[in-house]
Structure formats: structure tokens, C-alpha cells
Motif scaffolding. Structure first.
Motif, PDB file in Angstrom:
ATOM      1  N   HIS A 277    -103.585 -32.144  45.105  1.00 18.28           N
ATOM      2  CA  HIS A 277    -104.928 -33.878  45.265  1.00 18.28           C
ATOM      3  C   HIS A 277    -104.709 -34.332  45.633  1.00 18.28           C
ATOM      4  CE1 HIS A 277    -106.852 -36.617  42.437  1.00 18.28           C
ATOM      5  NE2 HIS A 277    -105.729 -37.166  42.987  1.00 18.28           N
ATOM      6  N   GLN A 278    -103.834 -34.760  46.318  1.00 19.59           N
ATOM      7  CA  GLN A 278    -103.793 -36.217  47.137  1.00 19.59           C
ATOM      8  C   GLN A 278    -104.581 -35.197  48.028  1.00 19.59           C
ATOM      9  OE1 GLN A 278    -103.572 -40.054  47.487  1.00 19.59           O
ATOM     10  NE2 GLN A 278    -102.919 -39.825  45.324  1.00 19.59           N
ATOM     11  N   GLN A 279    -104.266 -34.244  48.302  1.00 20.02           N
ATOM     12  CA  GLN A 279    -105.076 -34.487  50.010  1.00 20.02           C
ATOM     13  C   GLN A 279    -106.571 -33.545  49.773  1.00 20.02           C
ATOM     14  OE1 GLN A 279    -101.886 -31.471  51.182  1.00 20.02           O
ATOM     15  NE2 GLN A 279    -100.630 -32.833  52.224  1.00 20.02           N
ATOM     16  N   ALA A 280    -106.635 -32.950  48.909  1.00 14.45           N
ATOM     17  CA  ALA A 280    -107.975 -32.339  48.778  1.00 14.45           C
ATOM     18  C   ALA A 280    -109.462 -33.314  49.145  1.00 14.45           C
ATOM     19  CB  ALA A 280    -108.596 -32.362  47.212  1.00 14.45           C
ATOM     20  N   GLU A 281    -109.718 -32.381  50.124  1.00 16.72           N
ATOM     21  CA  GLU A 281    -111.424 -32.922  50.706  1.00 16.72           C
ATOM     22  C   GLU A 281    -111.881 -34.045  49.259  1.00 16.72           C
ATOM     23  OE1 GLU A 281    -113.618 -34.104  53.247  1.00 16.72           O
ATOM     24  OE2 GLU A 281    -112.291 -32.833  53.900  1.00 16.72           O
ATOM     25  N   HIS A 282    -112.280 -33.519  48.528  1.00 18.55           N
ATOM     26  CA  HIS A 282    -112.721 -34.488  47.719  1.00 18.55           C
ATOM     27  C   HIS A 282    -112.703 -35.985  47.374  1.00 18.55           C
ATOM     28  CE1 HIS A 282    -110.867 -31.722  44.762  1.00 18.55           C
ATOM     29  NE2 HIS A 282    -110.727 -32.905  44.078  1.00 18.55           N
ATOM     30  N   MET A 283    -110.987 -35.725  47.300  1.00 19.22           N
ATOM     31  CA  MET A 283    -110.384 -36.820  47.165  1.00 19.22           C
ATOM     32  C   MET A 283    -110.435 -38.090  48.709  1.00 19.22           C
ATOM     33  SD  MET A 283    -109.565 -37.447  44.500  1.00 19.22           S
ATOM     34  CE  MET A 283    -108.833 -39.713  44.454  1.00 19.22           C
TER      35      MET A 283
END
Length: 105
Positions: free
Chosen positions: A73-79
Motif C-alpha cells: 500500500h505504501q509503495q502503490a503509485e496512487h499513494m
């Protein structure tokens, strides 16, 4: 299951803008693998002496199946895009990753 509590300290007068960005982001996060909950909370305005007051903070209450899911989650593009979008409105972020306390018999 891990519980994450993140306190997002925002600049005075910018809380509504950051909340709007989180509202836009939330449906995408809820679709992520391992996400069991993602909710923004704000300070309740009760004036009682024993309560902390954080009128310029947003608290994220999150549930993740594992640390691997949370890291994804922390590395997701949307984040990454979200953090860039709110960067100028945020003063500080404190993240707590919690697990159920072990009960001793």
C-alpha cells in the motif's frame, strides 16, 4: 490483522482540502489486496478536560492483513500521487502499526 493509526497533522485551514483528497483516494485503497478497512477520522469537538485536542489533524484508521500488504500500500503509485497532492498541506505524519496484545493466562 494489523491496525494502523496514522495522525496526519495539517496546516491550519487545510484540513478540508486534505479530507477531500482522502475521500477521493479511499475507494482505490479499499480495492487493494489485504485491505480490511480505511477510514478518516477527525477530532470530536467535546470540551472535556481529559481529552486531547487535535483540530488540525486527520487520523487514518486502517486494517491490513499483513505487513507485506501494508508495505505494498505504501509503495502503490496512487499513494505516491496522493502524497504529492497533499504535500504542501501536511506538516507531519505519525504512523503507528499495531497488533492485538498477547493475553497471558
Amino acid at each position: 490483522m494489523l491496525t494502523v493509526i496514522a495522525e496526519i497533522c495539517v496546516k491550519p485551514g487545510r484540513r478540508a482540502a486534505v479530507l477531500q483528497a482522502i475521500e477521493t483516494l479511499t475507494p482505490t485503497v479499499l480495492q487493494e489486496a489485504g485491505c480490511g478497512g480505511y477510514q478518516a477520522l477527525t477530532d470530536h469537538s467535546a470540551q472535556v478536560p481529559w481529552k486531547q485536542h487535535s483540530p488540525d489533524s486527520i487520523f487514518m484508521l486502517e486494517q491490513w492483513d499483513s505487513l507485506r500488504h501494508l508495505e505494498g500500500h505504501q509503495q502503490a503509485e496512487h499513494m505516491e500521487q496522493h502524497r504529492t497532492r497533499i504535500r504542501d498541506d501536511v506538516l507531519n505524519v505519525k504512523i503507528y502499526v499495531l497488533e492485538p496484545a498477547k493475553q497471558t493466562p
